[in-house]
Design a protein around this motif. Structure first.
Motif, short mmCIF file in Angstrom:
data_model
loop_
_atom_site.label_atom_id
_atom_site.label_comp_id
_atom_site.label_asym_id
_atom_site.label_seq_id
_atom_site.Cartn_x
_atom_site.Cartn_y
_atom_site.Cartn_z
N ARG A 380 0.82 -1.21 0.00
CA ARG A 380 0.00 0.00 0.00
C ARG A 380 0.86 1.27 0.00
N PHE A 381 2.00 1.21 0.63
CA PHE A 381 2.92 2.37 0.62
C PHE A 381 3.35 2.68 -0.81
N ALA A 382 3.68 1.65 -1.57
CA ALA A 382 4.05 1.85 -2.97
C ALA A 382 2.88 2.41 -3.76
N LEU A 383 1.65 1.94 -3.44
CA LEU A 383 0.46 2.43 -4.14
C LEU A 383 0.22 3.91 -3.85
N ARG A 384 0.35 4.32 -2.59
CA ARG A 384 0.10 5.72 -2.26
C ARG A 384 1.11 6.64 -2.95
N ASP A 385 2.36 6.25 -3.01
CA ASP A 385 3.36 7.06 -3.71
C ASP A 385 3.00 7.21 -5.19
N ALA A 386 2.54 6.12 -5.80
CA ALA A 386 2.17 6.17 -7.21
C ALA A 386 0.95 7.07 -7.42
N GLN A 387 -0.02 7.01 -6.50
CA GLN A 387 -1.22 7.84 -6.63
C GLN A 387 -0.88 9.32 -6.50
N ARG A 388 0.00 9.67 -5.56
CA ARG A 388 0.40 11.08 -5.41
C ARG A 388 1.10 11.57 -6.68
N LEU A 389 1.94 10.73 -7.25
CA LEU A 389 2.64 11.12 -8.48
C LEU A 389 1.65 11.31 -9.63
N ALA A 390 0.66 10.44 -9.72
CA ALA A 390 -0.33 10.54 -10.80
C ALA A 390 -1.17 11.81 -10.67
N MET A 391 -1.41 12.31 -9.45
CA MET A 391 -2.23 13.50 -9.24
C MET A 391 -1.41 14.78 -9.22
N ALA A 392 -0.10 14.69 -9.25
CA ALA A 392 0.74 15.89 -9.16
C ALA A 392 0.47 16.80 -10.35
N GLY A 393 0.05 18.05 -10.05
CA GLY A 393 -0.22 19.03 -11.09
C GLY A 393 -1.52 18.80 -11.83
N ARG A 394 -2.40 17.91 -11.33
CA ARG A 394 -3.65 17.60 -12.02
C ARG A 394 -4.79 17.62 -11.01
N SER A 395 -6.00 17.94 -11.48
CA SER A 395 -7.19 17.85 -10.62
C SER A 395 -7.89 16.51 -10.80
N VAL A 396 -7.70 15.92 -11.99
CA VAL A 396 -8.28 14.61 -12.30
C VAL A 396 -7.16 13.74 -12.86
N PRO A 397 -6.99 12.52 -12.34
CA PRO A 397 -5.89 11.68 -12.83
C PRO A 397 -6.13 11.21 -14.27
N ASP A 398 -5.08 10.94 -14.94
CA ASP A 398 -5.15 10.39 -16.30
C ASP A 398 -5.70 8.96 -16.20
N PRO A 399 -6.73 8.62 -16.98
CA PRO A 399 -7.29 7.26 -16.91
C PRO A 399 -6.26 6.18 -17.18
N ARG A 400 -5.26 6.49 -17.99
CA ARG A 400 -4.24 5.48 -18.28
C ARG A 400 -3.44 5.11 -17.03
N HIS A 401 -3.39 6.04 -16.06
CA HIS A 401 -2.67 5.77 -14.81
C HIS A 401 -3.64 5.35 -13.71
N ALA A 402 -4.80 5.97 -13.69
CA ALA A 402 -5.74 5.70 -12.60
C ALA A 402 -6.25 4.26 -12.63
N GLN A 403 -6.55 3.74 -13.81
CA GLN A 403 -7.14 2.41 -13.89
C GLN A 403 -6.20 1.31 -13.37
#
Length: 454
Positions: A380-403
């Motif tokens: 889960r720690f690895a997942l949270r880091d990836a989620q923060r990176l995917a949202m950096a500078g964005r209000s909505v994550p890119d579907p290619r990363h979010a899915q």
């Protein structure tokens, strides 16, 4: 008939021209012809060595000497120029160099023509004959003078041609200046390699393969000695560089051979020790497998069932190869020794990994059985880091990363719920967590690559 007074007779005789005749010795004599009654009175004769005939002979001889000197000078100049042409041809393959060679050949034909005229003129007249006629001497002088003039004229053409070649010759000499140092370096390298082989053999180490490699350079050395005139500057320098490189390699390997032999001995001892240690460790795999069978489900240990027997077979095979390597070492077959050592090392590495896998499996299964949440939190720690990176500078994550990240969260939850049964498959759980973390890392790498590209 009246007689003139003595004084008048004397004066008349002084004015009268001599008549020339031949004596038995084929020499010219002078006679004073006068009438006395009905006969001819001839005065005492004398030999004739001077006069205009001898002057013509001398002139012809001088013309011959001058023509000979011109012929010699032309021949010398042609020889010198031929050396220059050969130098250019050896160092330069350009159209200008080929044109210079053709021009020299044309000049050579012209030189042959005028030389032939000169030789014919010399052969046609024997100026040393005693009975040489004045007309012959005159013709000889004229022909030899014309021959000399032609020789001098052609030599002038040759000199002008040589002056025009100077830039090409300077360039060729600069190129040729590279040949001698390159050849000497190659020869020195060959001598160094030969000395190194002798030193190794003096220590009782055969170096047959190195000696064969050095002997193979013999034909190349022969061509190198034939020089740039036969093979060209570029090819000669390249050949010298190849000989230098190959000879240096032989010398370096020969110098390392004693150290290499000692290193091989150390590696053989080390591998024998390692093989024995792995045999002992393989004997301890069975107790580990028994513990796995007793405490965990079959899915956690079935893939390790073959490890003990396979380890014994692999170690036995490695020990056989070590014996073979030892024989190759005694016979100084260094290449075979090296190949066998690498094969043994690879086999022992695989056996070591397999033997270690059983103990590692037991250790990891015991840890996850005690606290599955530790593995979950790591994922889960690895997942949270990836989620923060995917949202950096964005209000909505890119579907290619979010899915993929949402799928990873769901997989963690399913794997954790699978542990609630009577005999949980902890090994499958560990594998699933590792696979989830790998998927998350792929998403992170993709995001960083896209942003770095942008």
């Amino acid at each position: 008939m009246s007689y003139a007074p003595v004084d008048e007779w004397t004066a008349y005789m002084a004015r009268a021209p001599p008549t020339q005749t031949r004596s038995r010795g084929r020499e010219w004599t002078g006679a004073w012809r006068t009438r006395y009654g009905r006969g001819i009175v001839t005065t005492a004769s004398r030999r004739w060595f001077g006069g205009r005939d001898e002057s013509r002979r001398a002139d012809a001889q001088a013309a011959k000497d001058a023509a000979a000197a011109a012929f010699y000078e032309l021949d010398t100049a042609q020889r010198d120029l031929r050396i220059s042409i050969e130098t250019i041809a050896a160092a330069d393959g350009s159209p200008a160099a080929r044109q210079a060679t053709e021009g020299f050949a044309a000049l050579g034909r012209r030189i042959d023509e005028v030389s032939h005229v000169y030789i014919e003129a010399v052969d046609a007249h024997d100026l040393d004959r005693a009975e040489l006629e004045a007309s012959v001497a005159t013709r000889a002088r004229e022909q030899l003078t014309r021959a000399r003039d032609e020789l001098v004229r052609v030599q002038g053409e040759l000199e002008r041609f040589a002056q025009g070649l100077q830039p090409l010759l300077d360039k060729a000499e600069t190129q040729l200046a590279r040949v001698a140092p390159a050849r000497e370096r190659a020869r020195a390298a060959l001598l160094g390699a030969s000395d190194a082989l002798d030193a190794v053999r003096a220590k009782g180490i055969r170096a047959d393969d190195l000696a064969a490699r050095l002997a193979a350079l013999g034909p190349e050395l022969t061509k190198l000695n034939q020089g740039a005139a036969q093979h060209g500057v570029q090819e000669t320098v390249q050949r010298a560089d190849r000989i230098l490189r190959d000879a240096e390699a032989v010398r370096a390997e020969a110098a390392r051979l004693p150290e290499r032999a000692a290193e091989i001995d150390r590696r053989l001892v080390s591998l024998r020790t390692r093989a024995q240690a792995l045999r002992n460790r393989a004997d301890r795999v069975d107790p580990v497998l028994s513990e796995l069978r007793r405490r965990f489900s079959a899915a956690c240990w079935q893939d390790l069932q073959h490890v003990p027997d396979q380890a014994v077979r692999d170690v036995a095979r490695a020990e056989e190869q070590l014996l073979e390597a030892g024989r190759a070492r005694d016979e100084q077959r260094w290449a075979d020794v090296g190949a066998l050592i690498e094969a043994v090392r690879g086999s022992l590495d695989a056996t070591d990994e397999a033997v270690s896998a059983a103990q590692d499996r037991l250790t990891r299964l015991e840890a996850v059985a005690r606290d599955p949440q530790a593995e979950v939190e790591r994922t889960r720690f690895a997942l949270r880091d990836a989620q923060r990176l995917a949202m950096a500078g964005r209000s909505v994550p890119d579907p290619r990363h979010a899915q993929p990240l949402d799928d990873a969260v769901a997989r963690v939850a399913r794997a954790l719920s699978a542990l609630e049964g009577r005999h949980p498959d902890y090994w499958a759980f560990l594998l699933e967590m590792a696979d989830v973390r790998a998927a998350v890392n792929r998403v992170v790498s993709g995001i960083r690559a896209e942003r770095g590209h942008a």
